[in-house]
Design a protein around this motif. Structure first.
Motif, PDB file in Angstrom:
ATOM      1  N   GLN A   6     -38.803 -23.453 -15.728  1.00 26.71           N
ATOM      2  CA  GLN A   6     -37.868 -24.308 -15.004  1.00 26.71           C
ATOM      3  C   GLN A   6     -38.600 -25.121 -13.939  1.00 26.71           C
ATOM      4  OE1 GLN A   6     -35.351 -26.412 -14.441  1.00 26.71           O
ATOM      5  NE2 GLN A   6     -33.980 -24.740 -15.126  1.00 26.71           N
ATOM      6  N   THR A   7     -38.375 -26.437 -13.924  1.00 23.21           N
ATOM      7  CA  THR A   7     -39.000 -27.307 -12.929  1.00 23.21           C
ATOM      8  C   THR A   7     -38.055 -27.658 -11.787  1.00 23.21           C
ATOM      9  OG1 THR A   7     -38.377 -29.266 -14.224  1.00 23.21           O
ATOM     10  CG2 THR A   7     -40.550 -28.305 -14.640  1.00 23.21           C
ATOM     11  N   LEU A   8     -36.766 -27.418 -11.974  1.00 26.50           N
ATOM     12  CA  LEU A   8     -35.807 -27.697 -10.912  1.00 26.50           C
ATOM     13  C   LEU A   8     -35.898 -26.630  -9.822  1.00 26.50           C
ATOM     14  CD1 LEU A   8     -32.657 -28.655 -13.029  1.00 26.50           C
ATOM     15  CD2 LEU A   8     -34.254 -30.212 -11.888  1.00 26.50           C
ATOM     16  N   GLY A   9     -35.606 -27.019  -8.600  1.00 23.14           N
ATOM     17  CA  GLY A   9     -35.613 -26.080  -7.486  1.00 23.14           C
ATOM     18  C   GLY A   9     -34.289 -25.357  -7.359  1.00 23.14           C
ATOM     19  N   ALA A  10     -34.221 -24.501  -6.337  1.00 21.82           N
ATOM     20  CA  ALA A  10     -33.014 -23.692  -6.136  1.00 21.82           C
ATOM     21  C   ALA A  10     -31.799 -24.561  -5.823  1.00 21.82           C
ATOM     22  CB  ALA A  10     -33.238 -22.677  -5.013  1.00 21.82           C
TER      23      ALA A  10
ATOM     24  N   ARG B  52     -28.645 -17.302 -16.193  1.00 19.56           N
ATOM     25  CA  ARG B  52     -29.843 -16.483 -15.998  1.00 19.56           C
ATOM     26  C   ARG B  52     -31.058 -17.097 -16.688  1.00 19.56           C
ATOM     27  NH1 ARG B  52     -25.803 -12.687 -16.547  1.00 19.56           N
ATOM     28  NH2 ARG B  52     -26.167 -12.303 -18.753  1.00 19.56           N
ATOM     29  N   SER B  53     -30.865 -17.594 -17.909  1.00 13.16           N
ATOM     30  CA  SER B  53     -31.985 -18.195 -18.634  1.00 13.16           C
ATOM     31  C   SER B  53     -32.468 -19.483 -17.995  1.00 13.16           C
ATOM     32  CB  SER B  53     -31.572 -18.469 -20.091  1.00 13.16           C
ATOM     33  OG  SER B  53     -31.291 -17.272 -20.775  1.00 13.16           O
ATOM     34  N   SER B  54     -31.596 -20.135 -17.239  1.00 11.19           N
ATOM     35  CA  SER B  54     -31.982 -21.384 -16.576  1.00 11.19           C
ATOM     36  C   SER B  54     -33.004 -21.163 -15.469  1.00 11.19           C
ATOM     37  CB  SER B  54     -30.741 -22.074 -15.995  1.00 11.19           C
ATOM     38  OG  SER B  54     -30.259 -21.356 -14.871  1.00 11.19           O
ATOM     39  N   GLY B  55     -33.202 -19.915 -15.055  1.00 12.58           N
ATOM     40  CA  GLY B  55     -34.178 -19.623 -14.002  1.00 12.58           C
ATOM     41  C   GLY B  55     -33.603 -19.620 -12.615  1.00 12.58           C
TER      42      GLY B  55
ATOM     43  N   ALA C 296     -27.718 -29.352 -18.746  1.00 11.18           N
ATOM     44  CA  ALA C 296     -27.891 -29.836 -17.375  1.00 11.18           C
ATOM     45  C   ALA C 296     -29.053 -29.148 -16.666  1.00 11.18           C
ATOM     46  CB  ALA C 296     -26.601 -29.636 -16.581  1.00 11.18           C
ATOM     47  N   THR C 297     -29.293 -27.897 -16.983  1.00 13.51           N
ATOM     48  CA  THR C 297     -30.380 -27.168 -16.323  1.00 13.51           C
ATOM     49  C   THR C 297     -31.729 -27.377 -16.994  1.00 13.51           C
ATOM     50  OG1 THR C 297     -29.801 -25.187 -17.601  1.00 13.51           O
ATOM     51  CG2 THR C 297     -28.887 -25.377 -15.378  1.00 13.51           C
TER      52      THR C 297
END
Length: 463
Positions: free
Chosen positions: A8-12, A339-342, A51-52
């Protein structure tokens, strides 16, 4: 589900925004537009996966993994529990037991009596298994007294939930105990101390509040076990027979949970053949299967029902639970996508440096993880795993470490909502719509979490 070759490259922050938007979309589609919950959850799971940034080639696999992982346990437990409940209800056993309880405890104390019985059954039995076994008795009492269903159902549901969350040998507190290196016996004692006031305040008293706000009765709600409102049953079983049938799965499951408790304490060898056999017999699904087979003989054949009639009885229990099973599985699908989206990994990195007291930090991390991705187990394991090194280095007493363990478990139950399969299980078993489930069960789980944490925090200061 881990996706090979992808990270995952997106942040929290963006992940939380996507999760919040997905939850809001579910609520709008179900409450405002009345789209069926199963269709809604599948659709939003798909949109959330895209989206994630989950790779398009893995989206379906991630969705099916979350769906199947939930159904692997829920479908068996609900299906077998519905069969057992139908046999008890059809034979007149539920009515017989309800009448006996009312005579012993009185009408006014019936909700408390049901809750206390559920507390005792909840020591070895997991939340979902215990609930589907106890519901026929709850419904029979509600039918006999004619009061609001939630007045009787809430204490029982909360009793199973509280025991499952706070008390070994249930997997959550046992896992947290092992991660923190806490003393299992002390965790058990502190867990029981937390359970009693939590059960009474959020089960019995909150049950009265919800019954006044939502006074639906068994006749208006329908249900999966019937309501004991048909013709009187001829030659019903003795109350002792009914109690024995109900205690059978409890005794078998105790083999599993009790042996796991002893394993965690280092008393028994988990590699022994006898250990594997007994734990298999005591698994929830196998225990309920054995109990259904016994009930077919004790409550069916011995009362003159033939094979064809018994087959129709148990078959009639499966139709009403299809919606329960599918919606619960779809809720697991949505949680699995999150959960899988990180989102868990992103959040854990942000939350680990909060600068809070350790017991409060462990609780807050568990709460945020629970609300964000739905799984109580993931929330508990993540929080305990993050905080264990700091707790070990702090030099706390055995009692304080046990209190932190229970506080972390309390955080993992906070605010059950649409990304939690348990939310859909409770709502559908009690035939409540999403809005009602949010205003009853979600609020209860929040109260249970907060009160449990306050109790654990108070004990932390004393010990």
């Amino acid at each position: 589900m881990e996706i090979e070759g992808w990270s995952q490259t997106l942040g929290a922050a963006p992940l939380l925004a996507i999760a919040a938007g997905a939850i809001a979309l579910i609520l709008v589609l179900v409450i405002r537009f009345k789209l069926h919950a199963f269709l809604t959850l599948v659709l939003v799971s798909l949109l959330t996966a895209f989206a994630t940034g989950i790779p398009s080639g893995s989206v379906v696999d991630v969705m099916l993994d979350g769906f199947g992982g939930t159904l692997a346990s829920v479908a068996l437990l609900v299906g077998l529990g519905a069969m057992l409940g139908k046999l008890i209800e059809h034979s007149g056993g539920a009515t017989v037991l309800a009448e006996t309880m009312i005579r012993m405890f009185g009408e006014k104390r019936a909700p408390l009596a049901l809750g206390v019985a559920s507390l005792l059954m909840g020591f070895p039995m997991f939340f979902d298994a215990g609930l589907v076994v106890m519901l026929p008795i709850v419904f029979a009492v509600a039918a006999r007294l004619g009061g609001p269903v939630l007045l009787y159902a809430m204490p029982s549901a909360v009793a199973f939930s509280a025991m499952h969350v706070f008390v070994p040998p249930h997997p959550g507190p046992v896992t947290a105990t092992e991660l923190y290196g806490a003393n299992l016996g002390i965790v058990l004692l502190i867990g029981l101390v937390c359970v009693i006031p939590t059960f009474y305040l959020t089960g019995v008293l909150w049950g009265r509040v919800t019954a006044r706000k939502f006074p639906f009765t068994l006749e208006t709600m329908g249900g999966i076990f019937g309501g004991g409102d048909g013709e009187p049953v001829v030659n019903p079983p003795k109350v002792g027979t009914v109690i024995a049938v109900l205690l059978l799965p409890m005794a078998l499951i105790f083999l599993n949970t009790g042996l796991d408790f002893l394993r965690a304490a280092g008393v028994v060898d988990e590699n022994a053949v006898w250990y594997g056999v007994l734990t298999t017999l005591g698994s929830s699904a196998v225990a309920l299967l054995i109990s259904v087979l016994v009930a077919l003989v004790v409550l069916g054949s011995r009362r003159g029902e033939n094979g064809s009639a018994l087959e129709k009885i148990v078959d009639s229990s499966l139709g009403p639970i299809c919606s329960v099973v599918l919606i619960t599985g779809a809720g697991g699908m949505f949680g699995g996508v999150l959960r899988s989206s990180g989102i868990g990994d992103a959040l854990s990195g942000v939350l680990s440096d909060l600068g809070l007291p350790l017991i409060l930090a462990a609780y807050v991390i568990a709460v945020v993880m629970r609300v964000a991705q739905g799984s109580a187990t993931v929330a508990l394991v993540t929080a305990a795993g993050l905080m264990a090194p700091a707790v070990e280095a702090a030099g706390y007493s055995a009692g304080q470490i046990a209190a932190i363990t229970v506080a972390t478990a309390a955080g993992s139950v906070f605010a059950s909502h649409v990304n939690d399969s348990g939310f859909w299980l409770v709502g559908r078993l009690l035939n409540m719509d999403v809005a009602t489930t949010l205003r009853t069960w979600t609020v209860q789980q929040t109260l249970e979490s907060v009160i449990g944490f306050v109790m654990a925090g108070a004990l932390f200061l004393i010990l």
